[in-house]
Design a protein around this motif. Structure first.
Motif, PDB file in Angstrom:
ATOM      1  N   LEU A  30      52.324 -20.814  -3.781  1.00 50.75           N
ATOM      2  CA  LEU A  30      52.897 -19.868  -4.735  1.00 50.75           C
ATOM      3  C   LEU A  30      52.348 -18.489  -4.438  1.00 50.75           C
ATOM      4  CD1 LEU A  30      51.274 -20.221  -8.279  1.00 50.75           C
ATOM      5  CD2 LEU A  30      50.252 -21.118  -6.209  1.00 50.75           C
ATOM      6  N   SER A  31      52.848 -17.481  -5.122  1.00 49.31           N
ATOM      7  CA  SER A  31      52.469 -16.109  -4.820  1.00 49.31           C
ATOM      8  C   SER A  31      50.979 -15.881  -5.033  1.00 49.31           C
ATOM      9  CB  SER A  31      53.270 -15.130  -5.679  1.00 49.31           C
ATOM     10  OG  SER A  31      52.990 -15.326  -7.048  1.00 49.31           O
ATOM     11  N   PHE A  32      50.428 -14.983  -4.230  1.00 52.46           N
ATOM     12  CA  PHE A  32      48.991 -14.723  -4.277  1.00 52.46           C
ATOM     13  C   PHE A  32      48.533 -14.315  -5.671  1.00 52.46           C
ATOM     14  CE2 PHE A  32      45.306 -11.920  -3.952  1.00 52.46           C
ATOM     15  CZ  PHE A  32      44.442 -12.691  -3.190  1.00 52.46           C
ATOM     16  N   ALA A  49      42.052 -23.568  -4.325  1.00 55.78           N
ATOM     17  CA  ALA A  49      42.985 -22.711  -3.595  1.00 55.78           C
ATOM     18  C   ALA A  49      42.250 -22.026  -2.457  1.00 55.78           C
ATOM     19  CB  ALA A  49      43.611 -21.666  -4.512  1.00 55.78           C
ATOM     20  N   ILE A  50      42.921 -21.893  -1.329  1.00 56.12           N
ATOM     21  CA  ILE A  50      42.349 -21.199  -0.176  1.00 56.12           C
ATOM     22  C   ILE A  50      43.393 -20.201   0.320  1.00 56.12           C
ATOM     23  CG2 ILE A  50      43.032 -23.135   1.333  1.00 56.12           C
ATOM     24  CD1 ILE A  50      40.561 -22.356   3.096  1.00 56.12           C
ATOM     25  N   ALA A  51      43.154 -18.916   0.036  1.00 52.49           N
ATOM     26  CA  ALA A  51      44.166 -17.900   0.333  1.00 52.49           C
ATOM     27  C   ALA A  51      43.523 -16.523   0.505  1.00 52.49           C
ATOM     28  CB  ALA A  51      45.225 -17.869  -0.763  1.00 52.49           C
ATOM     29  N   SER A  52      42.418 -16.488   1.231  1.00 52.79           N
ATOM     30  CA  SER A  52      41.763 -15.208   1.551  1.00 52.79           C
ATOM     31  C   SER A  52      41.381 -14.412   0.309  1.00 52.79           C
ATOM     32  CB  SER A  52      42.647 -14.367   2.469  1.00 52.79           C
ATOM     33  OG  SER A  52      42.800 -14.973   3.733  1.00 52.79           O
ATOM     34  N   THR A  94      52.380  -0.917  -4.458  1.00 57.83           N
ATOM     35  CA  THR A  94      52.024  -2.331  -4.345  1.00 57.83           C
ATOM     36  C   THR A  94      53.270  -3.169  -4.087  1.00 57.83           C
ATOM     37  OG1 THR A  94      52.177  -2.611  -6.748  1.00 57.83           O
ATOM     38  CG2 THR A  94      50.003  -2.114  -5.821  1.00 57.83           C
ATOM     39  N   TYR A  95      53.090  -4.256  -3.334  1.00 55.18           N
ATOM     40  CA  TYR A  95      54.185  -5.137  -2.947  1.00 55.18           C
ATOM     41  C   TYR A  95      53.789  -6.585  -3.243  1.00 55.18           C
ATOM     42  CZ  TYR A  95      55.856  -0.998  -0.499  1.00 55.18           C
ATOM     43  OH  TYR A  95      56.293   0.267  -0.197  1.00 55.18           O
ATOM     44  N   PRO A  96      54.768  -7.440  -3.559  1.00 53.58           N
ATOM     45  CA  PRO A  96      54.453  -8.842  -3.880  1.00 53.58           C
ATOM     46  C   PRO A  96      53.750  -9.587  -2.740  1.00 53.58           C
ATOM     47  CG  PRO A  96      56.695  -8.306  -4.559  1.00 53.58           C
ATOM     48  CD  PRO A  96      56.204  -7.152  -3.739  1.00 53.58           C
ATOM     49  N   LYS A  97      54.132  -9.280  -1.499  1.00 53.74           N
ATOM     50  CA  LYS A  97      53.536  -9.943  -0.329  1.00 53.74           C
ATOM     51  C   LYS A  97      53.040  -8.895   0.649  1.00 53.74           C
ATOM     52  CE  LYS A  97      57.157 -12.333   0.859  1.00 53.74           C
ATOM     53  NZ  LYS A  97      58.075 -11.782  -0.167  1.00 53.74           N
TER      54      LYS A  97
END
Length: 255
Positions: free
Chosen positions: A77-79, A94-97, A162-165
């Motif tokens: 899912l989104s960050f 969760a693993i996402a930097s 800012t951007y979603p991704k």
């Protein structure tokens, strides 16, 4: 098409995750499966190849699970939704930097870091590459990241978009809608290598950070198990090998 398919799959995975609850170590061990989440839109760390979630962090989590005698049940899912979802007990980890920050530590617990990196300026040829060059410029970053926080603190910046991704911010840079992009230095390295025709250049480091898995606050035994597995993977050279597979260098923290 590939991006649209990835988003659709990610949304499907999130829907499938409803009702899943974060569990303690004993429950996870008994089940034989750990429910892990990532973003899937942050190459080379986590991204989709067709329907398959892959990348440095995906391999790290798979290796950690193997050390613990577990299989991984992946979610995406989104960050910007990951921390709130951990707090809602939708996943075990969760693993996402996620860079370790005091603010985030109020909401979730962190494992030991699986890599060290930092935020770097990227611009097109002739664009701003030094912090001082960002005066009066527009900077793009991913929403709800440490890069967004850091960009807001750069003196003289005209606007922070800012951007979603993170890939959206990169596209904005290449499309000329922003003057510079601030992202992870390894993400920047990959983007520059993959978009040689765009003339992208790496500039100053904005800050340095340690990136780690996140889990529910107080889930102490699970955190200890994850840390133990990470230590073994570092000692036996597995983390180094995964780093070199995706980034051609060892990105694990020195201490």
């Amino acid at each position: 098409m590939r991006l649209i398919s990835s988003i659709a799959l990610a949304l499907g995975l999130v829907c499938a995750a409803s009702g899943v609850q974060a569990r303690d170590w004993a429950t996870i061990k008994q089940s034989g499966t750990i429910v892990a989440a990532s973003e899937g839109a942050y190459p080379p760390f986590n991204y989709f190849q067709g329907p398959k979630l892959t990348g440095y962090e995906i391999d790290v989590m798979d290796a950690v699970a193997k050390k613990l005698g577990l299989k991984v049940d992946w979610r995406a899912l989104s960050f910007d939704a990951l921390i709130s979802s951990i707090r809602q007990d939708r996943f075990d980890v969760a693993i996402a930097s996620h860079g370790i920050t005091e603010e985030r530590q109020k909401s979730v617990d962190f494992t030991n870091p699986h890599y060290c990196s930092g935020g770097q300026i990227v611009s097109k040829a002739g664009g701003p590459l030094k912090l001082a060059d960002l005066h009066g410029k527009t900077v793009g970053v991913q929403l709800a990241t440490t890069y967004a926080d850091a960009a807001q603190k750069i003196a003289g910046v005209k606007e922070v978009k800012t951007y979603p991704k993170d890939t959206d911010a990169l596209q904005a840079l290449m499309g000329g809608r922003i003057d510079a992009w601030v992202s992870d230095r390894f993400v920047a390295k990959t983007a520059i290598a993959k978009n040689t025709s765009q003339g992208l250049k790496a500039g100053d480091m904005v800050f340095v950070e340690r990136d780690a898995m996140i889990l529910r606050k107080g889930n102490t035994e699970l955190r200890e198990q994850l840390n133990h597995a990470l230590a073994e993977l570092k000692a036996d050279g597995t983390l180094k090998a995964i780093s070199e597979k995706y980034l051609q260098e060892d990105i694990t923290c020195s201490n």
